[in-house]
Design an enzyme around this catalytic site. Structure first.
Site, PDB file in Angstrom:
ATOM      1  N   CYS A 130       0.818  -1.222   0.000  1.00 37.14           N
ATOM      2  CA  CYS A 130       0.000   0.000   0.000  1.00 37.14           C
ATOM      3  C   CYS A 130       0.854   1.276   0.000  1.00 37.14           C
ATOM      4  O   CYS A 130       0.545   2.237  -0.705  1.00 37.14           O
ATOM      5  CB  CYS A 130      -0.970  -0.007   1.172  1.00 37.14           C
ATOM      6  SG  CYS A 130      -0.339  -0.802   2.644  1.00 37.14           S
ATOM      7  N   HIS A 242      -2.955   6.227   4.503  1.00 36.39           N
ATOM      8  CA  HIS A 242      -1.514   6.265   4.777  1.00 36.39           C
ATOM      9  C   HIS A 242      -0.965   7.624   4.324  1.00 36.39           C
ATOM     10  O   HIS A 242      -1.332   8.135   3.258  1.00 36.39           O
ATOM     11  CB  HIS A 242      -0.778   5.190   3.962  1.00 36.39           C
ATOM     12  CG  HIS A 242      -0.971   3.784   4.456  1.00 36.39           C
ATOM     13  ND1 HIS A 242      -1.740   3.444   5.542  1.00 36.39           N
ATOM     14  CD2 HIS A 242      -0.436   2.625   3.993  1.00 36.39           C
ATOM     15  CE1 HIS A 242      -1.694   2.125   5.722  1.00 36.39           C
ATOM     16  NE2 HIS A 242      -0.916   1.607   4.795  1.00 36.39           N
TER      17      HIS A 242
HETATM   18  N1  LIG Z   1      -5.131  -3.464   4.254  1.00 39.47           N
HETATM   19  C1  LIG Z   1      -4.297  -2.906   3.378  1.00 39.47           C
HETATM   20  O1  LIG Z   1      -4.087  -1.682   3.350  1.00 39.47           O
HETATM   21  C2  LIG Z   1      -3.609  -3.744   2.407  1.00 39.47           C
HETATM   22  C3  LIG Z   1      -2.914  -3.128   1.399  1.00 39.47           C
HETATM   23  C4  LIG Z   1      -2.245  -3.898   0.472  1.00 39.47           C
HETATM   24  C5  LIG Z   1      -2.300  -5.259   0.582  1.00 39.47           C
HETATM   25  N2  LIG Z   1      -2.995  -5.860   1.582  1.00 39.47           N
HETATM   26  C6  LIG Z   1      -3.027  -7.313   1.629  1.00 39.47           C
HETATM   27  O2  LIG Z   1      -4.335  -7.805   1.331  1.00 39.47           O
HETATM   28  C7  LIG Z   1      -4.569  -9.009   2.038  1.00 39.47           C
HETATM   29  C8  LIG Z   1      -5.832  -8.896   2.876  1.00 39.47           C
HETATM   30  O3  LIG Z   1      -5.735  -7.797   3.765  1.00 39.47           O
HETATM   31  P1  LIG Z   1      -6.987  -7.289   4.613  1.00 39.47           P
HETATM   32  O4  LIG Z   1      -6.536  -6.027   5.215  1.00 39.47           O
HETATM   33  O5  LIG Z   1      -8.242  -7.300   3.808  1.00 39.47           O
HETATM   34  O6  LIG Z   1      -7.098  -8.463   5.748  1.00 39.47           O
HETATM   35  P2  LIG Z   1      -8.349  -8.877   6.630  1.00 39.47           P
HETATM   36  O7  LIG Z   1      -9.265  -7.735   6.832  1.00 39.47           O
HETATM   37  O8  LIG Z   1      -7.765  -9.543   7.816  1.00 39.47           O
HETATM   38  O9  LIG Z   1      -9.119  -9.991   5.733  1.00 39.47           O
HETATM   39  C9  LIG Z   1      -8.564 -11.233   5.411  1.00 39.47           C
HETATM   40  C10 LIG Z   1      -9.499 -11.987   4.463  1.00 39.47           C
HETATM   41  O10 LIG Z   1      -8.880 -13.214   4.089  1.00 39.47           O
HETATM   42  C11 LIG Z   1      -9.803 -14.282   4.308  1.00 39.47           C
HETATM   43  N3  LIG Z   1      -9.136 -15.533   4.598  1.00 39.47           N
HETATM   44  C12 LIG Z   1      -8.323 -15.845   5.634  1.00 39.47           C
HETATM   45  N4  LIG Z   1      -7.916 -17.126   5.556  1.00 39.47           N
HETATM   46  C13 LIG Z   1      -8.495 -17.653   4.453  1.00 39.47           C
HETATM   47  C14 LIG Z   1      -8.479 -18.939   3.837  1.00 39.47           C
HETATM   48  N5  LIG Z   1      -7.789 -19.945   4.360  1.00 39.47           N
HETATM   49  N6  LIG Z   1      -9.192 -19.120   2.692  1.00 39.47           N
HETATM   50  C15 LIG Z   1      -9.893 -18.109   2.162  1.00 39.47           C
HETATM   51  N7  LIG Z   1      -9.966 -16.874   2.706  1.00 39.47           N
HETATM   52  C16 LIG Z   1      -9.267 -16.643   3.829  1.00 39.47           C
HETATM   53  C17 LIG Z   1     -10.619 -13.803   5.492  1.00 39.47           C
HETATM   54  O11 LIG Z   1     -11.805 -14.545   5.567  1.00 39.47           O
HETATM   55  P3  LIG Z   1     -12.551 -14.785   6.998  1.00 39.47           P
HETATM   56  O12 LIG Z   1     -13.326 -13.542   7.281  1.00 39.47           O
HETATM   57  O13 LIG Z   1     -13.397 -15.968   6.684  1.00 39.47           O
HETATM   58  O14 LIG Z   1     -11.472 -15.064   8.002  1.00 39.47           O
HETATM   59  C18 LIG Z   1     -10.837 -12.344   5.095  1.00 39.47           C
HETATM   60  O15 LIG Z   1     -11.860 -12.261   4.114  1.00 39.47           O
HETATM   61  C19 LIG Z   1      -3.288  -9.264   2.841  1.00 39.47           C
HETATM   62  O16 LIG Z   1      -2.458 -10.102   2.063  1.00 39.47           O
HETATM   63  C20 LIG Z   1      -2.680  -7.906   2.983  1.00 39.47           C
HETATM   64  O17 LIG Z   1      -1.297  -7.946   3.177  1.00 39.47           O
HETATM   65  C21 LIG Z   1      -3.668  -5.129   2.492  1.00 39.47           C
END
Ligand SMILES: NC(=O)c1ccc[n+]([C@@H]2O[C@H](COP(=O)([O-])OP(=O)(O)OC[C@H]3O[C@@H](n4cnc5c(N)ncnc54)[C@H](OP(=O)(O)O)[C@@H]3O)[C@@H](O)[C@H]2O)c1
Length: 344
Positions: A130, A242
């Site tokens: 990000c 950010h």
């Molecule tokens: N947040 C940011 O600013 C940002 C920016 C760039 C990249 N990212 C990346 O994007 C990804 C997600 O981030 P987030 O902030 O959205 O995280 P989050 O809010 O914690 O959400 C994680 C998601 O992944 C799902 N998940 C977890 N384990 C799984 C599995 N075994 N099979 C299928 N789905 C699964 C979760 O489902 P459940 O609800 O069922 O647990 C939830 O939908 C990460 O790799 C992060 O590094 C985030």
């Protein structure tokens, strides 16, 4: 005939934002499927004015799906993205698992859309970190104009970058401060409420954190391997958005006025830069917006051709979900993939 799109991680911070952005931008999808872990099976998420029932990704067959927007974390992506790609479904991944793979394009459409062509080697395209996404949107037009030699970045990263549990921790700790409850850091290494933490992701051998390393490795991969980048990444008690203090040293002369004029015309950038009270953007104002905001542009008299600026964006949108949807739009608009249903 439109595309069939799967959102892997649809219940998460980024996944929910992806659903909103697909609907807002009228992405040419005939069908959108919400996937998450088994824990969320049967729950509902919003998509435009509809609701979608969440399915467990482990039971889903990707064979007739065209694009998977993946935001389910690094470990899940590492295991699943190659399997999904092998089914002929293009994965646009948000984790750091594939960004540094020479056979996986790392794309910010405003910066290096043409690099997308190599995607078919693995059927995986990576979305940057990000902090890097908003940084390169602001750097690219300045690099084209005056050739950047060196960049020093300090980030002020919101807790939503750490996922939904991290947001809950800031909320819970803030409440605890007011009612005098004990504060126990869980997701963060120290208290985040009314504090800042100079540590994101794991420590590396040289003393930098992985988050800091990502900013330099990804900037070099997307913009120019010759640019020197150094970074300090800091978590701040902000929910969304950010911010970055960016110091740039150029090969050629460039004034603050010239930089302002260039950035005003640049794709994805919005310059808000008045030298008066409130004449700049804060992360709170960037939440829910698509632009990368640039404020506080000024010359740095301590180096020959130097500028300082303040760069702010919604990390869940330009830093993740919006950029992923923009990559999908590049695939579609350039005719790089055809809907499987139509092809059949
Ligand atoms: N947040 C940011 O600013 C940002 C920016 C760039 C990249 N990212 C990346 O994007 C990804 C997600 O981030 P987030 O902030 O959205 O995280 P989050 O809010 O914690 O959400 C994680 C998601 O992944 C799902 N998940 C977890 N384990 C799984 C599995 N075994 N099979 C299928 N789905 C699964 C979760 O489902 P459940 O609800 O069922 O647990 C939830 O939908 C990460 O790799 C992060 O590094 C985030």
């Amino acid at each position: 005939m439109g595309y069939k799109i799967a959102i892997a991680g649809a219940t998460g911070n980024v996944g929910r934002e992806m659903l909103d952005i697909l609907a807002e931008r009228g992405f040419p999808a005939d069908e959108v499927v919400a996937l998450a872990s088994r824990r969320s099976q049967g729950t509902e998420v919003s998509f435009g004015d509809k609701t979608l029932k969440v399915q467990a990704m482990e039971n889903y067959d990707f064979s007739d799906t065209d694009i998977c927007l993946m935001s389910a974390g690094g470990a899940v992506s590492k295991e699943w993205s190659p399997k999904i790609g092998a089914k002929g479904c293009v994965v646009i991944d948000n984790s750091s698992s594939w960004r540094y793979d020479a056979d996986v394009p790392l794309i910010v459409p405003e910066v290096n859309a043409d690099a997308i062509v190599g995607f078919s080697k693995k059927n995986i395209i990576a979305n940057p970190n990000c902090s890097t996404a908003q940084l390169v949107v602001a750097l690219k037009p300045l690099h084209d104009a005056a050739k950047i030699k060196r960049v020093v970045v300090s980030t002020y990263q919101s807790v939503s970058g750490g996922g939904k549990e991290a947001m809950e921790e800031l909320f819970e700790q803030t409440r605890a401060v007011f009612v005098n409850d004990p504060i126990e850091p869980k997701k963060f290494t120290k208290r985040i409420a009314f504090n800042v933490i100079p540590h994101i992701d794991v420590f590396m051998e040289d003393g930098y954190t992985k988050e800091e390393w990502k900013v330099l490795a990804e900037t070099k991969k997307m913009l120019d391997p010759k640019i020197k980048v150094t970074c300090t990444a800091v978590r701040v008690p902000v929910f969304i958005g950010h911010s970055e203090s960016v110091n740039i040293e150029f090969e050629n002369e460039i004034t603050a006025d010239e930089a302002r004029a260039i950035l005003r015309e640049a794709p994805g950038c919005l310059v808000i830069d008045k030298q008066e009270d409130g004449g700049y953007i804060t992360p709170y104002e960037s939440a829910g917006e698509d632009a990368t905001y640039i404020s506080r542009i000024r010359e740095d008299a301590t180096v020959e051709n130097g500028l300082n600026m303040w760069v702010v964006a919604d990390n869940l949108r330009k830093g993740a979900a919006l950029n992923a949807v923009q990559i999908a739009e590049v695939l579609v608009n350039r005719g790089l993939i055809k809907p499987k249903k139509q092809a059949a």
